[in-house]
Design a protein around this motif. Sequence first.
Motif, PDB file in Angstrom:
ATOM      1  N   ASN A 149      -4.075 -13.459  19.751  1.00 24.69           N
ATOM      2  CA  ASN A 149      -3.198 -14.583  20.050  1.00 24.69           C
ATOM      3  C   ASN A 149      -1.836 -14.340  19.390  1.00 24.69           C
ATOM      4  O   ASN A 149      -1.132 -13.430  19.776  1.00 24.69           O
ATOM      5  N   ASP A 150      -1.465 -15.115  18.379  1.00 27.42           N
ATOM      6  CA  ASP A 150      -0.117 -15.047  17.810  1.00 27.42           C
ATOM      7  C   ASP A 150      -0.049 -14.237  16.526  1.00 27.42           C
ATOM      8  O   ASP A 150      -1.012 -14.166  15.751  1.00 27.42           O
ATOM      9  N   ILE A 151       1.153 -13.690  16.279  1.00 22.71           N
ATOM     10  CA  ILE A 151       1.490 -13.052  14.999  1.00 22.71           C
ATOM     11  C   ILE A 151       2.669 -13.812  14.403  1.00 22.71           C
ATOM     12  O   ILE A 151       3.686 -14.016  15.074  1.00 22.71           O
ATOM     13  N   SER A 152       2.504 -14.212  13.128  1.00 25.38           N
ATOM     14  CA  SER A 152       3.590 -14.862  12.393  1.00 25.38           C
ATOM     15  C   SER A 152       3.850 -14.064  11.125  1.00 25.38           C
ATOM     16  O   SER A 152       2.952 -13.887  10.297  1.00 25.38           O
ATOM     17  N   MET A 153       5.086 -13.573  10.987  1.00 20.66           N
ATOM     18  CA  MET A 153       5.480 -12.828   9.798  1.00 20.66           C
ATOM     19  C   MET A 153       6.339 -13.726   8.922  1.00 20.66           C
ATOM     20  O   MET A 153       7.475 -14.050   9.280  1.00 20.66           O
TER      21      MET A 153
ATOM     22  N   ALA B 241       0.843  -1.197   0.000  1.00 20.81           N
ATOM     23  CA  ALA B 241       0.000   0.000   0.000  1.00 20.81           C
ATOM     24  C   ALA B 241       0.870   1.235   0.000  1.00 20.81           C
ATOM     25  O   ALA B 241       1.957   1.240   0.582  1.00 20.81           O
ATOM     26  N   ALA B 242       0.389   2.284  -0.645  1.00 25.86           N
ATOM     27  CA  ALA B 242       1.108   3.552  -0.578  1.00 25.86           C
ATOM     28  C   ALA B 242       1.089   4.099   0.838  1.00 25.86           C
ATOM     29  O   ALA B 242       2.063   4.674   1.307  1.00 25.86           O
ATOM     30  N   ASN B 243      -0.036   3.852   1.519  1.00 27.39           N
ATOM     31  CA  ASN B 243      -0.185   4.400   2.865  1.00 27.39           C
ATOM     32  C   ASN B 243      -0.242   3.265   3.887  1.00 27.39           C
ATOM     33  O   ASN B 243       0.552   2.346   3.831  1.00 27.39           O
ATOM     34  N   ASP B 244      -1.174   3.305   4.810  1.00 26.49           N
ATOM     35  CA  ASP B 244      -1.172   2.365   5.931  1.00 26.49           C
ATOM     36  C   ASP B 244      -1.586   0.954   5.529  1.00 26.49           C
ATOM     37  O   ASP B 244      -2.427   0.759   4.648  1.00 26.49           O
ATOM     38  N   ILE B 245      -1.023  -0.017   6.248  1.00 28.79           N
ATOM     39  CA  ILE B 245      -1.474  -1.402   6.217  1.00 28.79           C
ATOM     40  C   ILE B 245      -1.841  -1.775   7.645  1.00 28.79           C
ATOM     41  O   ILE B 245      -1.023  -1.665   8.558  1.00 28.79           O
ATOM     42  N   SER B 246      -3.083  -2.214   7.845  1.00 31.35           N
ATOM     43  CA  SER B 246      -3.552  -2.586   9.181  1.00 31.35           C
ATOM     44  C   SER B 246      -4.229  -3.944   9.118  1.00 31.35           C
ATOM     45  O   SER B 246      -5.131  -4.156   8.297  1.00 31.35           O
ATOM     46  N   VAL B 247      -3.798  -4.874   9.988  1.00 29.43           N
ATOM     47  CA  VAL B 247      -4.379  -6.215  10.040  1.00 29.43           C
ATOM     48  C   VAL B 247      -4.730  -6.536  11.492  1.00 29.43           C
ATOM     49  O   VAL B 247      -3.879  -6.421  12.382  1.00 29.43           O
ATOM     50  N   THR B 248      -5.978  -6.958  11.718  1.00 27.01           N
ATOM     51  CA  THR B 248      -6.447  -7.308  13.065  1.00 27.01           C
ATOM     52  C   THR B 248      -7.175  -8.638  13.016  1.00 27.01           C
ATOM     53  O   THR B 248      -8.088  -8.816  12.199  1.00 27.01           O
ATOM     54  N   ALA B 249      -6.784  -9.586  13.908  1.00 28.55           N
ATOM     55  CA  ALA B 249      -7.439 -10.896  13.957  1.00 28.55           C
ATOM     56  C   ALA B 249      -7.044 -11.607  15.234  1.00 28.55           C
ATOM     57  O   ALA B 249      -6.243 -11.095  16.027  1.00 28.55           O
ATOM     58  N   ASP B 250      -7.600 -12.811  15.445  1.00 30.21           N
ATOM     59  CA  ASP B 250      -7.189 -13.608  16.594  1.00 30.21           C
ATOM     60  C   ASP B 250      -5.747 -14.074  16.407  1.00 30.21           C
ATOM     61  O   ASP B 250      -4.898 -13.855  17.257  1.00 30.21           O
ATOM     62  N   ASP B 251      -5.482 -14.746  15.294  1.00 25.74           N
ATOM     63  CA  ASP B 251      -4.112 -15.042  14.854  1.00 25.74           C
ATOM     64  C   ASP B 251      -3.869 -14.305  13.558  1.00 25.74           C
ATOM     65  O   ASP B 251      -4.741 -14.274  12.681  1.00 25.74           O
ATOM     66  N   VAL B 252      -2.699 -13.731  13.402  1.00 22.99           N
ATOM     67  CA  VAL B 252      -2.337 -13.015  12.177  1.00 22.99           C
ATOM     68  C   VAL B 252      -1.122 -13.696  11.564  1.00 22.99           C
ATOM     69  O   VAL B 252      -0.074 -13.810  12.213  1.00 22.99           O
ATOM     70  N   THR B 253      -1.274 -14.152  10.323  1.00 29.51           N
ATOM     71  CA  THR B 253      -0.156 -14.715   9.561  1.00 29.51           C
ATOM     72  C   THR B 253      -0.063 -13.946   8.251  1.00 29.51           C
ATOM     73  O   THR B 253      -1.026 -13.935   7.473  1.00 29.51           O
TER      74      THR B 253
END
Length: 415
Positions: A294-298, A264-276
């Motif tokens: 819970n967990d974040i996996s990048m 994205a040119a601007n913001d990236i926002s991700v919200t969830a129980d687990d984020v992968t």
Amino acid sequence: ADDFVPANSVATVQGNATITVTNDVTMSAGGNHDIDGSLTISQTGTDGAVVTTGRTINAENDVSITADDADLAAITVQAGTLAVTVTGNDMDIDGTVTVTGGGATFTASGGAGAVISSAGVVITADNDITVSSTDQADVDSITTVEGNVSVTAANEVTLGANTTADWDVDGTLSVTSTGGTTDSTVTSDDAIVSQNDVTMSGDLVDIDANVTAQNGNITLTGTNDVDSAADIAATTGSITISVTNAGTAGADMVTNAAGSALSAANDISVTADDVTVGDMTSTATGNVTLTASNDISMLGDVATTVTQGSMTATAGGNVTIATGKSIDAENDVTLTATSGGNIVLNNATIASTKGDITLSGGQIDGTGGITATHGDVLLNSTNDSLTSTIGATVTATSGSITLVSGTYAITTATS
């Protein structure tokens, strides 16, 4: 009439055609239908159908078809609008639809079992295209010359499952499954390019082909899941991905590989129980923000380096960066495991050009370098019984390095 079953084509040299019957309109025999004016077909009974399979309709002006069921071949409107409504059951569109000079509306209002299907078909209109069903919508390729597209159904919405033609929307694209049950899914199987905003929402939103908004934002909202196996790009805008049951186990945002990128040119926002998530890039002035109950996996690299972006990941569980990946931010990098979870860096590198780097979790482990060029580095190990091991160099070129709580084993610290 009770039924209308012409043995040959229906045509006008210079005039409109109006067909009103109680039961069936069957226009699939003889030649194609050529109306030098408008065409209105009205089938009024509750146990009938309009059928034009095998025969095309070519009208100079508006086309309006109302029926209990409809099974339609190709339709061309040369200078007008197209409106197809089924009040009972299904609408099947089996041929190419082209509307010049106006828009197209497809409506199935018969409740459960009201299905709109255009499998393998390209629908093109100069202006807006609206698809609305009280049950399901299976819509393949759609193109607007200068118009918006809206697809709404109570249950499953499937985009492009039966054709390889891409979607090309010269406006906004809105796709909604409204039922609020596990059948309320939105599945996108063909590449989509929209000139302006793209919005998709349902119980599950499943992206299996690239989605691009050239001059707008992309918003994906799933009650329980958002899954992506493709690239999502907002060329001049932002990306917002939300799973609204984020505090519920299994309400996840998942990409299936590091190659499934968010840009994205601007913001990236991700919200969830687990984020992968895979690769993430803010190309202009935006921040990258990940929030998980819970967990974040990048699984991929993170970059916010062009002008002034920060990167923030906040998890109730662990924050994990895959082996061989990196975070590069113009401003701050903040990774937080709020409930005693760990920061698992593997051999990932973390760098900030102008901001601070803050890592906070029960244990912080990694073998990659941590570098703040014009800011500070703060490590906060919240579990005093564990040793946080950084098997590389921690550098604050013109700032300070602060260790809060915990026990640390750091190969080299330079400030």
